[in-house]
Write a protein that holds these residues in place. Sequence first.
Motif, mmCIF file in Angstrom:
data_model
loop_
_atom_site.group_PDB
_atom_site.id
_atom_site.type_symbol
_atom_site.label_atom_id
_atom_site.label_comp_id
_atom_site.label_asym_id
_atom_site.label_seq_id
_atom_site.Cartn_x
_atom_site.Cartn_y
_atom_site.Cartn_z
ATOM 1 N N PHE A 147 -20.143 36.540 -31.986
ATOM 2 C CA PHE A 147 -18.982 35.890 -31.401
ATOM 3 C C PHE A 147 -19.171 35.675 -29.906
ATOM 4 O O PHE A 147 -18.833 34.620 -29.364
ATOM 5 C CB PHE A 147 -17.715 36.717 -31.670
ATOM 6 C CG PHE A 147 -16.490 35.869 -31.736
ATOM 7 C CD1 PHE A 147 -16.006 35.420 -32.943
ATOM 8 C CD2 PHE A 147 -15.811 35.519 -30.582
ATOM 9 C CE1 PHE A 147 -14.878 34.631 -33.016
ATOM 10 C CE2 PHE A 147 -14.675 34.733 -30.639
ATOM 11 C CZ PHE A 147 -14.211 34.283 -31.859
ATOM 12 N N ALA A 148 -19.731 36.657 -29.213
ATOM 13 C CA ALA A 148 -19.997 36.519 -27.771
ATOM 14 C C ALA A 148 -20.994 35.396 -27.527
ATOM 15 O O ALA A 148 -20.841 34.607 -26.580
ATOM 16 C CB ALA A 148 -20.511 37.835 -27.200
ATOM 17 N N VAL A 194 -20.377 27.629 -26.572
ATOM 18 C CA VAL A 194 -19.228 26.742 -26.365
ATOM 19 C C VAL A 194 -19.080 26.423 -24.874
ATOM 20 O O VAL A 194 -18.877 25.268 -24.497
ATOM 21 C CB VAL A 194 -17.940 27.380 -26.941
ATOM 22 C CG1 VAL A 194 -16.704 26.652 -26.460
ATOM 23 C CG2 VAL A 194 -17.993 27.381 -28.459
ATOM 24 N N ALA A 195 -19.185 27.434 -24.027
ATOM 25 C CA ALA A 195 -19.059 27.221 -22.577
ATOM 26 C C ALA A 195 -20.154 26.287 -22.072
ATOM 27 O O ALA A 195 -19.891 25.369 -21.290
ATOM 28 C CB ALA A 195 -19.099 28.553 -21.843
ATOM 29 N N ALA A 196 -21.383 26.505 -22.510
ATOM 30 C CA ALA A 196 -22.497 25.654 -22.080
ATOM 31 C C ALA A 196 -22.293 24.214 -22.549
ATOM 32 O O ALA A 196 -22.520 23.264 -21.789
ATOM 33 C CB ALA A 196 -23.816 26.206 -22.615
ATOM 34 N N ALA A 200 -10.437 30.649 -24.322
ATOM 35 C CA ALA A 200 -9.479 30.542 -25.432
ATOM 36 C C ALA A 200 -10.056 31.174 -26.692
ATOM 37 O O ALA A 200 -9.360 31.873 -27.435
ATOM 38 C CB ALA A 200 -9.126 29.081 -25.681
ATOM 39 N N LEU A 201 -11.339 30.949 -26.932
ATOM 40 C CA LEU A 201 -12.013 31.520 -28.098
ATOM 41 C C LEU A 201 -12.004 33.044 -28.045
ATOM 42 O O LEU A 201 -11.638 33.710 -29.025
ATOM 43 C CB LEU A 201 -13.450 30.994 -28.143
ATOM 44 C CG LEU A 201 -14.309 31.339 -29.333
ATOM 45 C CD1 LEU A 201 -13.794 30.638 -30.580
ATOM 46 C CD2 LEU A 201 -15.748 30.926 -29.067
ATOM 47 N N LEU A 202 -12.361 33.599 -26.916
ATOM 48 C CA LEU A 202 -12.385 35.054 -26.773
ATOM 49 C C LEU A 202 -10.976 35.653 -26.845
ATOM 50 O O LEU A 202 -10.782 36.720 -27.423
ATOM 51 C CB LEU A 202 -13.079 35.445 -25.470
ATOM 52 C CG LEU A 202 -14.581 35.147 -25.436
ATOM 53 C CD1 LEU A 202 -15.147 35.344 -24.033
ATOM 54 C CD2 LEU A 202 -15.327 35.983 -26.449
#
Length: 93
Positions: A8-9, A15-17, A57-59
Amino acid sequence: MNGHDTHFATLAEVVAAGEQSGAADSVMVLRRDGSVLYHGATARQGGRAPMASAAAALLAEQTRPCTDQEAARFWTVQRRLQAELPDHRRDVE
């Protein structure tokens, strides 16, 4: 759970990249119930990742406690999968 947290991390990093590089036209994060939690245009569309990024948001959704209704729905699906896929019971567990 350790493997799940690691994956997940890594997903959040990817996603950020993707959001920052503009590799996708837009990024959307859904809640467990399927509703949109975050939707943003990426640099590719001339947008700019806002302060509350898709990764954040995902985290946040991952760490949000399940409601009783979400937990009940999860266990209903698990029981159904175990009944319908007996050869894959270990994978379901």
